[in-house]
Scaffold this motif. Structure first.
Motif, short mmCIF file in Angstrom:
data_model
loop_
_atom_site.label_atom_id
_atom_site.label_comp_id
_atom_site.label_asym_id
_atom_site.label_seq_id
_atom_site.Cartn_x
_atom_site.Cartn_y
_atom_site.Cartn_z
N ILE A 32 42.31 40.76 52.42
CA ILE A 32 42.74 41.23 51.11
C ILE A 32 44.12 40.64 50.83
O ILE A 32 45.06 40.85 51.61
N SER A 144 33.75 44.53 37.06
CA SER A 144 34.21 44.43 38.44
C SER A 144 35.64 44.92 38.56
O SER A 144 36.43 44.88 37.61
N ILE A 146 38.75 45.62 42.04
CA ILE A 146 39.05 45.69 43.48
C ILE A 146 39.16 47.13 43.95
O ILE A 146 39.02 47.43 45.13
N SER A 148 37.90 50.66 44.48
CA SER A 148 36.61 51.32 44.60
C SER A 148 36.56 52.66 43.87
O SER A 148 35.53 53.02 43.29
N GLU A 205 32.22 45.47 43.21
CA GLU A 205 33.59 45.31 43.72
C GLU A 205 33.90 43.83 43.80
O GLU A 205 33.09 43.05 44.32
N ASN A 206 35.06 43.43 43.29
CA ASN A 206 35.40 42.02 43.27
C ASN A 206 36.92 41.87 43.29
O ASN A 206 37.62 42.52 42.52
N ASN A 207 37.39 41.00 44.17
CA ASN A 207 38.80 40.66 44.25
C ASN A 207 39.00 39.35 43.49
O ASN A 207 38.48 38.32 43.88
N MET A 210 40.33 36.49 45.71
CA MET A 210 39.59 36.04 46.89
C MET A 210 38.12 35.73 46.63
O MET A 210 37.55 34.84 47.26
N ASN A 211 37.49 36.46 45.74
CA ASN A 211 36.04 36.37 45.57
C ASN A 211 35.65 35.41 44.45
O ASN A 211 36.44 35.15 43.53
N SER A 212 34.43 34.93 44.50
CA SER A 212 33.91 34.09 43.44
C SER A 212 33.53 34.94 42.23
O SER A 212 33.35 36.16 42.34
N PRO A 214 31.14 36.52 39.38
CA PRO A 214 29.75 36.96 39.49
C PRO A 214 28.82 36.35 38.45
O PRO A 214 27.96 37.02 37.88
N LYS A 240 39.60 29.87 37.45
CA LYS A 240 38.29 30.49 37.72
C LYS A 240 37.61 30.87 36.41
O LYS A 240 36.41 30.62 36.23
#
Length: 281
Positions: A32, A144, A146, A148, A205-207, A210-212, A214, A240
């Motif tokens: 994270i 989305s 980060i 929760s 959940e998406n950072n 860090m994450n791609s 969706p 992105k």
């Protein structure tokens, strides 16, 4: 009181080096990344979390994160700050009415991403907008965050009744002839929005760092999420968004994100600068 910690009688002091070491440790163990957050803001929020978790030093907080399974999720939830409301900035939503209609006319299906959806007020606003335009079935919506606990609340569509006056005021400014009572039930201490508003929304959940992404999208919302990011993080997220927008897709950012100086005019048309709406060239 946790044995590793005690509630300090003062606000714990956190040095720059401690903050750097701590964020690097979190990244190495949990993948994270908080290293890209604006340092002064991050220091305030980590210090606040230390106080909430009754830790009088950053070392004590780290020991708890190492020993207590799941505490990292609570920590992330404390660090992420929600800046949202139902139909926040009503003039933006009025402008979006024409954009949403245009997208629906040009596409068989329209993909929308609420990136950093927070507690869901923006999603409900958008779903109400679609319902009033009769376009719900043409839109695929992904939300989305980060955080929760924010996602859980967004899924529930339930809010404290103290927000009722603000919600009603913003909605009236968006649609003076409409009635918010069609969409929510008012209880003693809660506002419950109709579950059918959210049944076609996919929550993940998406950072953002860090994450791609969706999917590929015609419209991306990311409002008042990047306000705490440093320049490199903002650039990374903007890249992105550009890569995951269809040609002539729209990006809507927040008034406080301070992104305009970083947006490349070769890549984005300043479609409606006053409302912070940009269109991919």
């Amino acid at each position: 009181m946790h044995p590793e910690c005690r509630r300090p009688d003062y606000l714990p002091m956190l040095t720059d080096q401690e903050l750097i070491s701590f964020t690097e440790a979190v990244f190495n163990r949990h993948a994270i990344d908080f290293t890209c957050y604006e340092p002064k803001s991050l220091k305030r929020r980590v210090t606040r979390a230390m106080n909430i978790f009754e830790c009088d030093s950053i070392h004590a907080l780290w020991m708890r994160l190492l020993k207590e399974q799941g505490l990292i999720n609570q920590f992330v939830n404390e660090l992420t700050i929600n800046l949202t409301s139902l139909f926040r900035d009503p003039r933006v939503w009025k402008r979006l009415s024409s954009i949403v209609t245009e997208l629906a006319e040009k596409n068989d299906r329209v993909n929308v991403w609420h990136a950093g959806c927070s507690t869901g007020e923006e999603i409900i606003s958008f779903q109400i907008l679609l319902k009033e335009l009769g376009l719900t079935d043409k839109f695929r919506v992904v939300a989305s965050d980060i955080n929760s606990s924010s996602i859980r609340q967004a899924r529930s569509g339930n809010y404290h009744s103290m927000k009722e006056e603000e919600f009603r005021k913003n909605y009236r400014l968006f649609n003076s002839s409409g009635s918010l009572d069609k969409y929510m039930t008012v209880g003693e201490e809660s506002l419950q929005f109709n579950t059918d508003l959210l049944k076609k929304v996919s929550f993940v959940e998406n950072n953002l760092i860090m994450n791609s992404a969706p999917g590929q999208f015609h419209l991306i919302f990311c409002r008042n999420v990047m306000i705490y990011f440093d320049y490199q993080a903002k650039k990374k997220v903007l890249d992105k968004f550009y890569d995951h927008l269809f040609p002539e897709g729209f990006l809507v950012i927040g008034f406080f994100d301070a992104l305009v100086p970083h947006i490349d005019k070769e890549r984005f048309d300043f479609y409606d600068l006053s409302n912070k709406i940009f269109r991919k060239n």
